[in-house]
Design a protein around this motif. Structure first.
Motif, PDB file in Angstrom:
ATOM      1  N   VAL A  26       0.881  -1.174   0.000  1.00  0.00           N
ATOM      2  CA  VAL A  26       0.000   0.000   0.000  1.00  0.00           C
ATOM      3  C   VAL A  26       0.914   1.217   0.000  1.00  0.00           C
ATOM      4  CG1 VAL A  26      -1.780   1.271   1.242  1.00  0.00           C
ATOM      5  CG2 VAL A  26      -1.765  -1.230   1.327  1.00  0.00           C
ATOM      6  N   THR A  35       1.016   5.555  -0.142  1.00  0.00           N
ATOM      7  CA  THR A  35       0.177   6.734   0.089  1.00  0.00           C
ATOM      8  C   THR A  35       0.935   8.015  -0.210  1.00  0.00           C
ATOM      9  OG1 THR A  35      -0.914   5.519   1.860  1.00  0.00           O
ATOM     10  CG2 THR A  35      -1.282   7.891   1.801  1.00  0.00           C
ATOM     11  N   TYR A  57       0.029  12.544  -1.071  1.00  0.00           N
ATOM     12  CA  TYR A  57      -0.971  13.610  -1.015  1.00  0.00           C
ATOM     13  C   TYR A  57      -0.653  14.657  -2.080  1.00  0.00           C
ATOM     14  CZ  TYR A  57      -1.801  11.454   3.529  1.00  0.00           C
ATOM     15  OH  TYR A  57      -2.068  10.547   4.517  1.00  0.00           O
ATOM     16  N   LEU A  84      -6.897   4.973  -5.232  1.00  0.00           N
ATOM     17  CA  LEU A  84      -7.982   5.820  -4.739  1.00  0.00           C
ATOM     18  C   LEU A  84      -7.498   7.264  -4.725  1.00  0.00           C
ATOM     19  CD1 LEU A  84     -10.719   6.279  -3.182  1.00  0.00           C
ATOM     20  CD2 LEU A  84      -9.403   5.880  -1.082  1.00  0.00           C
ATOM     21  N   SER A  87      -8.950  10.859  -3.565  1.00  0.00           N
ATOM     22  CA  SER A  87     -10.088  11.308  -2.768  1.00  0.00           C
ATOM     23  C   SER A  87      -9.821  12.672  -2.140  1.00  0.00           C
ATOM     24  CB  SER A  87     -10.357  10.250  -1.676  1.00  0.00           C
ATOM     25  OG  SER A  87     -11.561  10.513  -1.012  1.00  0.00           O
ATOM     26  N   ALA A  88     -10.731  13.615  -2.391  1.00  0.00           N
ATOM     27  CA  ALA A  88     -10.607  14.953  -1.798  1.00  0.00           C
ATOM     28  C   ALA A  88     -10.756  14.857  -0.286  1.00  0.00           C
ATOM     29  CB  ALA A  88     -11.677  15.878  -2.376  1.00  0.00           C
ATOM     30  N   MET A  89      -9.949  15.623   0.454  1.00  0.00           N
ATOM     31  CA  MET A  89     -10.003  15.597   1.913  1.00  0.00           C
ATOM     32  C   MET A  89     -10.797  16.772   2.474  1.00  0.00           C
ATOM     33  SD  MET A  89      -6.211  14.122   2.773  1.00  0.00           S
ATOM     34  CE  MET A  89      -6.670  13.540   4.418  1.00  0.00           C
ATOM     35  N   HIS A  90     -11.549  17.435   1.605  1.00  0.00           N
ATOM     36  CA  HIS A  90     -12.367  18.575   2.007  1.00  0.00           C
ATOM     37  C   HIS A  90     -13.793  18.354   1.519  1.00  0.00           C
ATOM     38  CE1 HIS A  90      -8.739  20.916   3.045  1.00  0.00           C
ATOM     39  NE2 HIS A  90      -8.210  20.082   2.178  1.00  0.00           N
ATOM     40  N   GLN A 134     -14.501  11.462  -4.990  1.00  0.00           N
ATOM     41  CA  GLN A 134     -13.413  10.489  -5.141  1.00  0.00           C
ATOM     42  C   GLN A 134     -13.622   9.611  -6.362  1.00  0.00           C
ATOM     43  OE1 GLN A 134     -15.153   7.052  -2.074  1.00  0.00           O
ATOM     44  NE2 GLN A 134     -13.469   8.328  -1.419  1.00  0.00           N
ATOM     45  N   VAL A 135     -12.496   9.105  -6.884  1.00  0.00           N
ATOM     46  CA  VAL A 135     -12.558   8.080  -7.923  1.00  0.00           C
ATOM     47  C   VAL A 135     -11.543   6.993  -7.584  1.00  0.00           C
ATOM     48  CG1 VAL A 135     -13.296   9.651  -9.770  1.00  0.00           C
ATOM     49  CG2 VAL A 135     -10.871   9.216  -9.430  1.00  0.00           C
ATOM     50  N   ILE A 152      -5.923  12.942  -1.042  1.00  0.00           N
ATOM     51  CA  ILE A 152      -5.145  11.746  -0.724  1.00  0.00           C
ATOM     52  C   ILE A 152      -5.130  10.816  -1.936  1.00  0.00           C
ATOM     53  CG2 ILE A 152      -7.118  10.574   0.377  1.00  0.00           C
ATOM     54  CD1 ILE A 152      -5.052   9.241   2.272  1.00  0.00           C
ATOM     55  N   LYS A 189      -4.078   6.903  -2.684  1.00  0.00           N
ATOM     56  CA  LYS A 189      -3.668   5.666  -2.035  1.00  0.00           C
ATOM     57  C   LYS A 189      -3.650   4.530  -3.069  1.00  0.00           C
ATOM     58  CE  LYS A 189      -4.313   5.157   2.404  1.00  0.00           C
ATOM     59  NZ  LYS A 189      -3.204   4.715   3.287  1.00  0.00           N
ATOM     60  N   MET A 245      -3.052   0.606  -4.104  1.00  0.00           N
ATOM     61  CA  MET A 245      -3.073  -0.728  -3.509  1.00  0.00           C
ATOM     62  C   MET A 245      -2.985  -1.780  -4.620  1.00  0.00           C
ATOM     63  SD  MET A 245      -6.128  -0.291  -0.702  1.00  0.00           S
ATOM     64  CE  MET A 245      -6.187  -2.027  -0.247  1.00  0.00           C
TER      65      MET A 245
END
Lengths: 137, 137, 137
Positions: C3, C5, C7, C40, C42-45, C99-100, C131, C133, C135
């Motif tokens: 995994v 990660t 940003y 992934l 994905s907006a963090m807001h 997110q997508v 973010i 991520k 996998m």
């Protein structure tokens, strides 16, 4: 972690058409031999979607009427200055979403009683593709 | 790769209700002992959704007013010819989405400061379910 | 299962702005050395989204006009009683999605010919984060 990939192909007779694909997804998951995990089902075009809803013809009709109201065809879209005529297809597909992640438990799609996976075509009559990616153990 | 599955049950008092579920998701992730990965949170019904938004009551109210405007109850939906009366619940839930994938970093939900996970019920007052599937390492 | 990660940071000049991020996502996937799996994004807001669409300026304009029609700024939202003025940003971002999940095949983003990943800012001019991520295997 095993990862298993396949693709579904579509060439709908009508410009707009909703196609049931739960059985094809289940068959790919079975072939993957992955018993616990998830399967990503994602349209590879920007004028088609993938979503989960009931298998009921009246409801499919209601969705089509509703999408036409929220994102009408035939408006004077800027996108059409490029020669395209499908801006509404992009908008409709945005409301429906272009992908779902279906959980897999004990070797099967872990869907609710009434949940079925659909491919939503908004600019068809040509060859289109959906990627199906199974991940898990 | 470890995969950990659990389910959340709901039986809301009102037909439409938005329920905060971040803490329950965090507890399941903790129980899974998965430190890096993702958790899929997905409604198992076609009249409920799962989404991420702020924990602010005014905003929840604004969403409910807005959804009623975009997807009104009480119209003459074809779906209702089957005896159902919840076509608008299907439409509302489509706008909100029925699933989210929450990233997990260092054993915790990796959400932004104001991000909270919600269950959105649009046809409640009966037993409903959400699947929570944790994957990672 | 590996995994990985990372940003992405944004600070847009305009309040509303759509930013192309496909190349940044591809670079992170390359750095992860994960050849088969998913990423992934994905907006963090709760006032920004992530979505997949065509790289065409006219279409971006059409989306902005359309979102303003479906979720107008300047209405008398309850959320604004808290001192906020961005309720419409929450609604617009809900339509676009936050997110997508992008499939990775043979070490590359497995996107269709016209699919590009975008960050959609609806309340910018300050520091925001997405973010990413990865996998797989």
């Amino acid at each position: 972690m095993p990862v298993f990939t396949d693709y579904l192909w579509f060439n709908t007779k009508k410009r707009q058409e909703f196609v049931r694909i739960t059985d094809q997804i289940a068959a790919i998951v079975k072939a993957s031999k992955i018993a616990e995990g998830t399967v990503l089902v994602s349209a590879m075009h920007i004028t088609s979607g993938v979503y989960v809803i009931d298998w009921e013809d009246g409801l499919i009709h209601d969705f089509q009427v509703w999408l036409e109201k929220l994102a009408p065809a035939g408006l004077d879209y800027k996108h059409h200055q490029t020669g395209e005529d499908n801006a509404d297809a992009h908008l409709k597909r945005t409301i429906m979403g272009h992908q779902v992640v279906v959980p897999i438990t004990a070797g099967k799609l872990d869907l609710g009683t009434w949940q079925r996976v659909f491919y939503a075509e908004f600019d068809g009559q040509r060859s289109k593709r959906v990627i199906v990616k199974v991940m898990g153990e």
